[in-house]
Design a protein around this motif. Structure first.
Motif, PDB file in Angstrom:
ATOM      1  N   THR A  69       0.846  -1.194   0.000  1.00 18.00           N
ATOM      2  CA  THR A  69       0.000   0.000   0.000  1.00 18.00           C
ATOM      3  C   THR A  69       0.880   1.242   0.000  1.00 18.00           C
ATOM      4  O   THR A  69       1.839   1.326   0.775  1.00 18.00           O
ATOM      5  CB  THR A  69      -0.918   0.020   1.231  1.00 18.00           C
ATOM      6  N   LEU A  70       0.538   2.189  -0.855  1.00 13.18           N
ATOM      7  CA  LEU A  70       1.303   3.432  -0.937  1.00 13.18           C
ATOM      8  C   LEU A  70       0.845   4.419   0.132  1.00 13.18           C
ATOM      9  O   LEU A  70      -0.330   4.424   0.535  1.00 13.18           O
ATOM     10  CB  LEU A  70       1.144   4.065  -2.326  1.00 13.18           C
ATOM     11  N   ASP A  71       1.763   5.255   0.567  1.00 13.00           N
ATOM     12  CA  ASP A  71       1.445   6.304   1.544  1.00 13.00           C
ATOM     13  C   ASP A  71       0.769   7.447   0.799  1.00 13.00           C
ATOM     14  O   ASP A  71       1.424   8.206   0.094  1.00 13.00           O
ATOM     15  CB  ASP A  71       2.731   6.776   2.225  1.00 13.00           C
ATOM     16  N   ARG A  72      -0.548   7.562   0.950  1.00 10.32           N
ATOM     17  CA  ARG A  72      -1.276   8.550   0.159  1.00 10.32           C
ATOM     18  C   ARG A  72      -0.970   9.991   0.567  1.00 10.32           C
ATOM     19  O   ARG A  72      -1.287  10.934  -0.161  1.00 10.32           O
ATOM     20  CB  ARG A  72      -2.775   8.288   0.229  1.00 10.32           C
ATOM     21  N   SER A  73      -0.329  10.186   1.713  1.00  5.40           N
ATOM     22  CA  SER A  73       0.024  11.555   2.116  1.00  5.40           C
ATOM     23  C   SER A  73       1.066  12.160   1.181  1.00  5.40           C
ATOM     24  O   SER A  73       1.236  13.384   1.130  1.00  5.40           O
ATOM     25  CB  SER A  73       0.547  11.572   3.555  1.00  5.40           C
ATOM     26  N   THR A  74       1.771  11.299   0.441  1.00  7.92           N
ATOM     27  CA  THR A  74       2.792  11.790  -0.502  1.00  7.92           C
ATOM     28  C   THR A  74       2.286  11.778  -1.946  1.00  7.92           C
ATOM     29  O   THR A  74       3.040  12.102  -2.863  1.00  7.92           O
ATOM     30  CB  THR A  74       4.061  10.916  -0.425  1.00  7.92           C
ATOM     31  N   LEU A  75       1.018  11.391  -2.145  1.00 12.94           N
ATOM     32  CA  LEU A  75       0.480  11.252  -3.495  1.00 12.94           C
ATOM     33  C   LEU A  75      -0.415  12.424  -3.865  1.00 12.94           C
ATOM     34  O   LEU A  75      -1.134  12.967  -3.020  1.00 12.94           O
ATOM     35  CB  LEU A  75      -0.316   9.946  -3.620  1.00 12.94           C
ATOM     36  N   LYS A  76      -0.367  12.793  -5.134  1.00 15.72           N
ATOM     37  CA  LYS A  76      -1.222  13.865  -5.661  1.00 15.72           C
ATOM     38  C   LYS A  76      -1.798  13.420  -7.001  1.00 15.72           C
ATOM     39  O   LYS A  76      -1.122  12.753  -7.800  1.00 15.72           O
ATOM     40  CB  LYS A  76      -0.424  15.154  -5.875  1.00 15.72           C
ATOM     41  N   ALA A  77      -3.037  13.804  -7.254  1.00 17.87           N
ATOM     42  CA  ALA A  77      -3.659  13.584  -8.563  1.00 17.87           C
ATOM     43  C   ALA A  77      -3.459  14.845  -9.390  1.00 17.87           C
ATOM     44  O   ALA A  77      -3.879  15.932  -8.987  1.00 17.87           O
ATOM     45  CB  ALA A  77      -5.149  13.281  -8.400  1.00 17.87           C
ATOM     46  N   CYS A  78      -2.791  14.716 -10.530  1.00 15.61           N
ATOM     47  CA  CYS A  78      -2.399  15.888 -11.315  1.00 15.61           C
ATOM     48  C   CYS A  78      -3.384  16.170 -12.446  1.00 15.61           C
ATOM     49  O   CYS A  78      -4.025  15.262 -12.976  1.00 15.61           O
ATOM     50  CB  CYS A  78      -0.993  15.696 -11.874  1.00 15.61           C
ATOM     51  N   GLN A  79      -3.479  17.447 -12.810  1.00 13.18           N
ATOM     52  CA  GLN A  79      -4.433  17.912 -13.803  1.00 13.18           C
ATOM     53  C   GLN A  79      -3.710  18.734 -14.867  1.00 13.18           C
ATOM     54  O   GLN A  79      -2.496  18.902 -14.829  1.00 13.18           O
ATOM     55  CB  GLN A  79      -5.506  18.779 -13.121  1.00 13.18           C
ATOM     56  N   THR A  80      -4.463  19.226 -15.809  1.00 13.82           N
ATOM     57  CA  THR A  80      -4.015  20.272 -16.724  1.00 13.82           C
ATOM     58  C   THR A  80      -4.985  21.440 -16.553  1.00 13.82           C
ATOM     59  O   THR A  80      -6.089  21.247 -16.044  1.00 13.82           O
ATOM     60  CB  THR A  80      -4.022  19.800 -18.193  1.00 13.82           C
ATOM     61  N   PRO A  81      -4.557  22.667 -16.943  1.00 13.75           N
ATOM     62  CA  PRO A  81      -3.346  23.061 -17.663  1.00 13.75           C
ATOM     63  C   PRO A  81      -2.077  22.878 -16.820  1.00 13.75           C
ATOM     64  O   PRO A  81      -2.119  22.971 -15.601  1.00 13.75           O
ATOM     65  CB  PRO A  81      -3.563  24.554 -17.971  1.00 13.75           C
ATOM     66  N   GLN A  82      -0.972  22.636 -17.538  1.00 14.75           N
ATOM     67  CA  GLN A  82       0.345  22.598 -16.915  1.00 14.75           C
ATOM     68  C   GLN A  82       1.194  23.692 -17.557  1.00 14.75           C
ATOM     69  O   GLN A  82       1.159  23.882 -18.772  1.00 14.75           O
ATOM     70  CB  GLN A  82       0.988  21.228 -17.118  1.00 14.75           C
ATOM     71  N   GLY A  83       1.919  24.437 -16.724  1.00 16.46           N
ATOM     72  CA  GLY A  83       2.671  25.597 -17.203  1.00 16.46           C
ATOM     73  C   GLY A  83       4.167  25.350 -17.224  1.00 16.46           C
ATOM     74  O   GLY A  83       4.706  24.686 -16.329  1.00 16.46           O
ATOM     75  N   PHE A  84       4.844  25.933 -18.248  1.00 13.55           N
ATOM     76  CA  PHE A  84       6.276  25.676 -18.417  1.00 13.55           C
ATOM     77  C   PHE A  84       6.999  26.877 -19.005  1.00 13.55           C
ATOM     78  O   PHE A  84       6.408  27.684 -19.742  1.00 13.55           O
ATOM     79  CB  PHE A  84       6.500  24.482 -19.368  1.00 13.55           C
TER      80      PHE A  84
END
Length: 393
Positions: free
Chosen positions: A158-173
């Motif tokens: 099981t992964l430690d969800r406190s270190t996990l994020k669900a990523c979205q767009t837009p993404q800036g660069f």
């Protein structure tokens, strides 16, 4: 910062094809327009976005371009845009979009057209991070479900969800650094799912900002119900008109559009007497139904004695943007027998574009006389009119 946005609409939509009768999800109609158009509208409400690149499947390119031309009738977006063909993979489509960006573009926001529910506020959060020096920034949300690693239907850990994020767009660069990352990706054969992954493998630090729960991606057939549930209002076209006059006499050196006019008569005024910016302020206030410049900055107040009209415009325009409006066109006319204004028009136009963050095509500056008639013809003063078009979100 000179930022453009790339809207990725080149996917095949295989997971949805049965539910949509073969229509690719980016072309699904919602509120009378395809999904990709709603993303374009949101970017058009972001003042710091200077243009758009649309990436479509090669086989749909001409039809999509014709659709865009119809949707943007009357310059509804108020932004320049280009259309390019996508590639076999998402990263190939992004690369094609990056190649089409203008050379003076310094930063880029990359967005999936299947996420039509994001906000201009999220764009501004990303742009603020880029302005503060981030090379890459993505919106992310905390993971609420427990995430387990499974192999052949058996949980390994099981992964430690406190270190996990669900990523979205837009993404800036930073455009240059992202393009370098893509070039390395092509050379070394990387397989990635988003541009942040390329940035990570290229050694570029990726910053996160708070994402939006409503920024959901249309992926599976059951997601189509969201299109019916969400009913955001489409922008409403509005207009404003402004008029101002100043008489000549001992007073302030003449300024027009923030540009000092050397050798011109002085003007009598409480502020710095920039008749053109005063008319422009009134026109913008007119779009909002918010009175006139005299109500907001009365000439009876010592606070505004000799104040720069650029400061007044900035306050009016900031309020305008905060209320969700976006300027699409500005048409300005100066009426004076003297001075001769033809040599000054390019500088005035350039400065208006700078102050309003608009392109050359969105601003027009004209100068004329009244054939020696009236008070301007008698060289007693100067006047200006401003007409603006905008979209109310």
């Amino acid at each position: 910062m000179h930022c453009w946005s790339i809207i990725l609409a080149a996917g095949s939509g295989t997971r949805l094809s049965a539910a949509t009768n073969g229509v690719k999800k980016q072309f699904l109609e919602w509120k009378g327009a395809p999904l990709f158009w709603h993303s374009a509208i949101t970017f058009s409400h972001t003042a710091r976005v200077r243009g758009l690149i649309f990436v479509f499947p090669e086989e749909d390119l001409e039809e999509a371009k014709a659709t865009l031309t119809k949707l943007d009738f009357g310059r509804r977006l108020g932004l320049p845009w280009l259309v390019v063909a996508g590639g076999a993979r998402r990263q190939d489509s992004v690369y094609n979009g990056l190649q089409a960006l203008p050379t003076n573009c310094s930063h880029v926001l990359i967005h999936d057209a299947a996420r039509p529910f994001f906000s201009a506020s999220l764009n501004n959060t990303l742009l603020d991070a880029l302005s503060d020096g981030a090379d890459a920034v993505i919106p992310a949300l905390p993971v609420t479900d427990t995430i387990k690693v499974v192999s052949e239907n058996t949980v390994s850990h099981t992964l430690d969800r406190s270190t996990l994020k669900a990523c979205q767009t837009p993404q800036g660069f930073d455009k240059k650094k992202l393009l370098e990352g893509h070039n390395t990706s092509l050379a070394e054969g990387w397989e990635v799912t988003d541009d942040a992954s390329i940035a990570e493998q290229a050694g570029i630090s990726v910053t996160t900002v708070q994402g939006e729960a409503a920024n959901i991606k249309i992926t599976n057939p059951e997601d189509l119900a969201m299109i019916e549930q969400k009913q955001p209002a489409m922008p409403v076209p509005v207009t404003g008109w402004g008029y101002d006059v100043h008489r000549y006499g001992t007073g302030r050196p003449m300024k027009l559009g923030g540009i000092p006019i050397q050798g011109a008569p002085e003007v009598v005024a409480h502020s710095d007497g920039d008749v053109l910016l005063h008319a422009l302020c009134d026109a913008i206030l007119g779009c909002m139904g918010d009175g006139d410049i005299g109500e907001h900055f009365p000439d009876s107040s010592e606070q505004f004695d000799n104040i720069s009209s650029g400061v007044l415009l900035n306050e009016v325009y900031d309020k305008f943007l905060q209320k969700g409006y976006r300027l699409t066109n500005v048409d300005l006319t100066i009426i004076a027998q003297v001075p001769r204004l033809v040599p000054w028009k390019p500088q005035i136009k350039k400065n208006i574009c700078r102050m309003l963050k608009l392109t050359d095509e969105q601003v027009n500056v004209k100068a004329t006389t009244e054939e020696k008639l009236g008070f301007t013809g008698e060289k007693k003063g100067i006047k200006a009119v401003a007409a603006v078009m905008a979209l109310r979100g």
